[in-house]
Motif scaffolding. Structure first.
Motif, PDB file in Angstrom:
ATOM      1  N   ILE A  35       0.837  -1.193   0.000  1.00  0.00           N
ATOM      2  CA  ILE A  35       0.000   0.000   0.000  1.00  0.00           C
ATOM      3  C   ILE A  35       0.875   1.247   0.000  1.00  0.00           C
ATOM      4  O   ILE A  35       1.849   1.340   0.749  1.00  0.00           O
ATOM      5  N   LEU A  36       0.506   2.207  -0.837  1.00  0.00           N
ATOM      6  CA  LEU A  36       1.253   3.460  -0.952  1.00  0.00           C
ATOM      7  C   LEU A  36       0.480   4.611  -0.323  1.00  0.00           C
ATOM      8  O   LEU A  36      -0.708   4.796  -0.598  1.00  0.00           O
ATOM      9  N   TYR A  37       1.169   5.383   0.515  1.00  0.00           N
ATOM     10  CA  TYR A  37       0.632   6.616   1.096  1.00  0.00           C
ATOM     11  C   TYR A  37       1.539   7.781   0.714  1.00  0.00           C
ATOM     12  O   TYR A  37       2.735   7.615   0.508  1.00  0.00           O
ATOM     13  N   ILE A  38       0.943   8.959   0.632  1.00  0.00           N
ATOM     14  CA  ILE A  38       1.687  10.173   0.334  1.00  0.00           C
ATOM     15  C   ILE A  38       1.425  11.192   1.435  1.00  0.00           C
ATOM     16  O   ILE A  38       0.287  11.368   1.883  1.00  0.00           O
ATOM     17  N   GLU A  39       2.485  11.867   1.863  1.00  0.00           N
ATOM     18  CA  GLU A  39       2.340  12.902   2.882  1.00  0.00           C
ATOM     19  C   GLU A  39       1.740  14.162   2.276  1.00  0.00           C
ATOM     20  O   GLU A  39       2.161  14.622   1.213  1.00  0.00           O
ATOM     21  N   SER A  40       0.750  14.724   2.959  1.00  0.00           N
ATOM     22  CA  SER A  40       0.131  15.964   2.498  1.00  0.00           C
ATOM     23  C   SER A  40       1.008  17.148   2.878  1.00  0.00           C
ATOM     24  O   SER A  40       1.538  17.213   3.979  1.00  0.00           O
ATOM     25  N   SER A  41       1.154  18.070   1.948  1.00  0.00           N
ATOM     26  CA  SER A  41       1.925  19.279   2.226  1.00  0.00           C
ATOM     27  C   SER A  41       1.044  20.381   2.792  1.00  0.00           C
ATOM     28  O   SER A  41       1.510  21.470   3.109  1.00  0.00           O
ATOM     29  N   GLU A  42      -0.268  20.104   2.875  1.00  0.00           N
ATOM     30  CA  GLU A  42      -1.262  21.039   3.398  1.00  0.00           C
ATOM     31  C   GLU A  42      -1.362  22.299   2.541  1.00  0.00           C
ATOM     32  O   GLU A  42      -1.780  23.354   3.017  1.00  0.00           O
ATOM     33  N   GLU A  62      -8.942   0.014   4.711  1.00  0.00           N
ATOM     34  CA  GLU A  62      -7.725   0.831   4.690  1.00  0.00           C
ATOM     35  C   GLU A  62      -7.398   1.436   6.046  1.00  0.00           C
ATOM     36  O   GLU A  62      -6.229   1.588   6.419  1.00  0.00           O
ATOM     37  N   LYS A  63      -8.406   1.771   6.830  1.00  0.00           N
ATOM     38  CA  LYS A  63      -8.188   2.400   8.137  1.00  0.00           C
ATOM     39  C   LYS A  63      -7.408   1.506   9.098  1.00  0.00           C
ATOM     40  O   LYS A  63      -6.791   1.993  10.045  1.00  0.00           O
ATOM     41  N   LYS A  64      -7.418   0.201   8.848  1.00  0.00           N
ATOM     42  CA  LYS A  64      -6.743  -0.716   9.769  1.00  0.00           C
ATOM     43  C   LYS A  64      -5.231  -0.513   9.796  1.00  0.00           C
ATOM     44  O   LYS A  64      -4.557  -0.938  10.738  1.00  0.00           O
ATOM     45  N   TYR A  65      -4.690   0.140   8.753  1.00  0.00           N
ATOM     46  CA  TYR A  65      -3.245   0.325   8.692  1.00  0.00           C
ATOM     47  C   TYR A  65      -2.754   1.456   9.589  1.00  0.00           C
ATOM     48  O   TYR A  65      -1.565   1.559   9.858  1.00  0.00           O
ATOM     49  N   GLY A  66      -3.657   2.296  10.048  1.00  0.00           N
ATOM     50  CA  GLY A  66      -3.306   3.305  11.043  1.00  0.00           C
ATOM     51  C   GLY A  66      -2.480   4.469  10.550  1.00  0.00           C
ATOM     52  O   GLY A  66      -1.699   5.052  11.323  1.00  0.00           O
ATOM     53  N   ALA A  67      -2.654   4.851   9.297  1.00  0.00           N
ATOM     54  CA  ALA A  67      -1.900   6.002   8.777  1.00  0.00           C
ATOM     55  C   ALA A  67      -2.337   7.279   9.476  1.00  0.00           C
ATOM     56  O   ALA A  67      -3.524   7.485   9.731  1.00  0.00           O
ATOM     57  N   PRO A  68      -1.407   8.167   9.818  1.00  0.00           N
ATOM     58  CA  PRO A  68      -1.767   9.445  10.462  1.00  0.00           C
ATOM     59  C   PRO A  68      -2.530  10.351   9.506  1.00  0.00           C
ATOM     60  O   PRO A  68      -2.538  10.142   8.292  1.00  0.00           O
ATOM     61  N   ASP A  69      -3.144  11.375  10.049  1.00  0.00           N
ATOM     62  CA  ASP A  69      -4.013  12.249   9.259  1.00  0.00           C
ATOM     63  C   ASP A  69      -3.278  13.010   8.162  1.00  0.00           C
ATOM     64  O   ASP A  69      -3.890  13.428   7.178  1.00  0.00           O
ATOM     65  N   ASN A  70      -1.977  13.230   8.341  1.00  0.00           N
ATOM     66  CA  ASN A  70      -1.238  14.004   7.331  1.00  0.00           C
ATOM     67  C   ASN A  70      -0.723  13.135   6.181  1.00  0.00           C
ATOM     68  O   ASN A  70       0.041  13.601   5.334  1.00  0.00           O
ATOM     69  N   TYR A  71      -1.132  11.886   6.131  1.00  0.00           N
ATOM     70  CA  TYR A  71      -0.836  11.005   5.009  1.00  0.00           C
ATOM     71  C   TYR A  71      -2.149  10.497   4.422  1.00  0.00           C
ATOM     72  O   TYR A  71      -3.094  10.222   5.164  1.00  0.00           O
ATOM     73  N   TYR A  72      -2.205  10.407   3.105  1.00  0.00           N
ATOM     74  CA  TYR A  72      -3.425   9.887   2.509  1.00  0.00           C
ATOM     75  C   TYR A  72      -3.120   8.753   1.535  1.00  0.00           C
ATOM     76  O   TYR A  72      -2.074   8.689   0.907  1.00  0.00           O
ATOM     77  N   TYR A  73      -4.083   7.858   1.465  1.00  0.00           N
ATOM     78  CA  TYR A  73      -3.977   6.633   0.679  1.00  0.00           C
ATOM     79  C   TYR A  73      -3.989   6.941  -0.814  1.00  0.00           C
ATOM     80  O   TYR A  73      -4.789   7.736  -1.289  1.00  0.00           O
ATOM     81  N   ILE A  74      -3.098   6.273  -1.557  1.00  0.00           N
ATOM     82  CA  ILE A  74      -3.017   6.444  -3.013  1.00  0.00           C
ATOM     83  C   ILE A  74      -3.547   5.209  -3.740  1.00  0.00           C
ATOM     84  O   ILE A  74      -4.377   5.303  -4.642  1.00  0.00           O
ATOM     85  N   GLY A  75      -3.073   4.059  -3.376  1.00  0.00           N
ATOM     86  CA  GLY A  75      -3.453   2.815  -4.044  1.00  0.00           C
ATOM     87  C   GLY A  75      -2.575   1.700  -3.542  1.00  0.00           C
ATOM     88  O   GLY A  75      -1.775   1.881  -2.611  1.00  0.00           O
ATOM     89  N   TYR A  76      -2.728   0.523  -4.155  1.00  0.00           N
ATOM     90  CA  TYR A  76      -1.884  -0.596  -3.722  1.00  0.00           C
ATOM     91  C   TYR A  76      -1.399  -1.384  -4.921  1.00  0.00           C
ATOM     92  O   TYR A  76      -2.073  -1.507  -5.949  1.00  0.00           O
ATOM     93  N   TYR A  77      -0.184  -1.888  -4.779  1.00  0.00           N
ATOM     94  CA  TYR A  77       0.426  -2.754  -5.791  1.00  0.00           C
ATOM     95  C   TYR A  77       0.136  -4.179  -5.383  1.00  0.00           C
ATOM     96  O   TYR A  77       0.284  -4.546  -4.198  1.00  0.00           O
ATOM     97  N   THR A  78      -0.286  -4.996  -6.318  1.00  0.00           N
ATOM     98  CA  THR A  78      -0.597  -6.385  -5.990  1.00  0.00           C
ATOM     99  C   THR A  78      -0.039  -7.325  -7.038  1.00  0.00           C
ATOM    100  O   THR A  78       0.191  -6.927  -8.180  1.00  0.00           O
ATOM    101  N   PHE A  79       0.192  -8.565  -6.633  1.00  0.00           N
ATOM    102  CA  PHE A  79       0.796  -9.539  -7.545  1.00  0.00           C
ATOM    103  C   PHE A  79       0.322 -10.934  -7.179  1.00  0.00           C
ATOM    104  O   PHE A  79      -0.347 -11.139  -6.158  1.00  0.00           O
TER     105      PHE A  79
END
Length: 300
Positions: free
Chosen positions: A237-244, A283-300
């Motif tokens: 799973i990929l997350y990106i930090e928000s720059s606000e 997705e919420k189960k991964y516990g990402a902080p509020d300043n990061y948001y979910y982008i997508g996931y790589y799967t194989f």
């Protein structure tokens, strides 16, 4: 040269020779524009090359770029699409794919931040299109002593006061050790949930050590390296930090660039797979902080 090794060669160039690209290089760009990677084929993106770069640099100077300073280049690539999150992500993926293909041919490139200026850009350039300008990439033959930088030509506010006739004399960021200023892998990869750092031994066991070495070469705005990955079985799973910032389109473009680098690195290690941009119900189960948001996931 293998596509994977081009990641090490890639630089953002902001000073170009006035010489135009050769006919064979124009043919290459046309071919690439008409044969897009599978990941973006159904996303409604279009690529157009503007051969007379002087028109764009003149008409858009003071509107886009870095504090209104345009990167002057003999040519520009414009990526058109609908204004939505997926389109911006795929603009990053597609644009950087083009950058890497052109890097292989020793053609210099540099992303230019367009901000929220689509209407004004189309007005200045007399463009008639129902699609928006999502990305612009300068390109041409680099000067032998051309300065290089991260994804965009980054400038410091203290240096912007210099004469608009030139560019700030910032230090060259690209070092002999291309990962010298990159975050350590253990700071960007978690196992199963946020904050659960993975060991080098575990990464090696999973054959991901080389993957994340190359992934960390992905360029980002001011080299902020905003990505985090969570390994969860056959999902990464990929997350990106928000720059606000009010306009976060460049963050979405950054995410697309990160997706491409990760995919190239995975395929280079013989690990097939693809990106899925659908929402994860859990997705919420991964516990990402509020300043990061979910982008997508790589799967194989």
């Amino acid at each position: 040269m293998k596509f994977l090794k081009i990641l090490e060669k890639r630089k953002s160039i902001r000073e170009y020779k006035s010489k135009k690209l050769s006919d064979s290089h124009f043919d290459l760009i046309d071919s690439l524009s008409n044969n897009l990677p599978n990941a973006v084929k159904n996303q409604g993106l279009e690529v157009n090359i503007f051969k007379d770069g002087s028109i764009i640099s003149e008409k858009l100077d003071g509107i886009i770029g870095y504090h209104g300073i345009m990167i002057k280049a003999p040519h520009y690539l414009l990526i058109f699409g609908d204004e939505n999150e997926v389109a911006y992500k795929m603009t990053g993926y597609l644009g950087e794919w083009l950058v890497l293909k052109l890097t292989k041919e020793d053609i210099g490139t540099c992303w230019i931040d367009v901000g929220a200026n689509d209407r004004l850009i189309k007005e200045k350039l007399n463009l008639v299109s129902h699609k928006s300008v999502l990305g612009i990439i300068a390109l041409g033959y680099p000067k032998s002593d051309a300065r290089v930088s991260s994804i965009y030509a980054e400038n410091d506010d203290k240096l912007i006061s210099e004469n608009r006739k030139g560019y700030p004399n910032t230090d060259i960021e690209y070092k002999d050790n291309i990962v010298s200023r990159r975050k350590p892998i253990e700071d960007i990869v978690f196992l199963s949930k946020w904050g659960n750092k993975i060991t080098a031994e575990e990464l090696d066991t999973r054959n991901y050590d080389e993957v994340f070495y190359y992934m960390r070469l992905a360029p980002s705005w001011t080299n902020r390296q905003p990505w985090k990955f969570i390994l969860d079985g056959t999902k990464i799973i990929l997350y990106i930090e928000s720059s606000e910032q009010e306009n976060n389109n460049y963050e979405l473009i950054e995410s697309g660039i990160a997706m491409l680098y990760f995919e190239v690195a995975m395929h280079g290690q013989g690990i097939p797979g693809y990106w899925n941009l659908e929402k994860l119900e859990d997705e919420k189960k991964y516990g990402a902080p509020d300043n990061y948001y979910y982008i997508g996931y790589y799967t194989f």
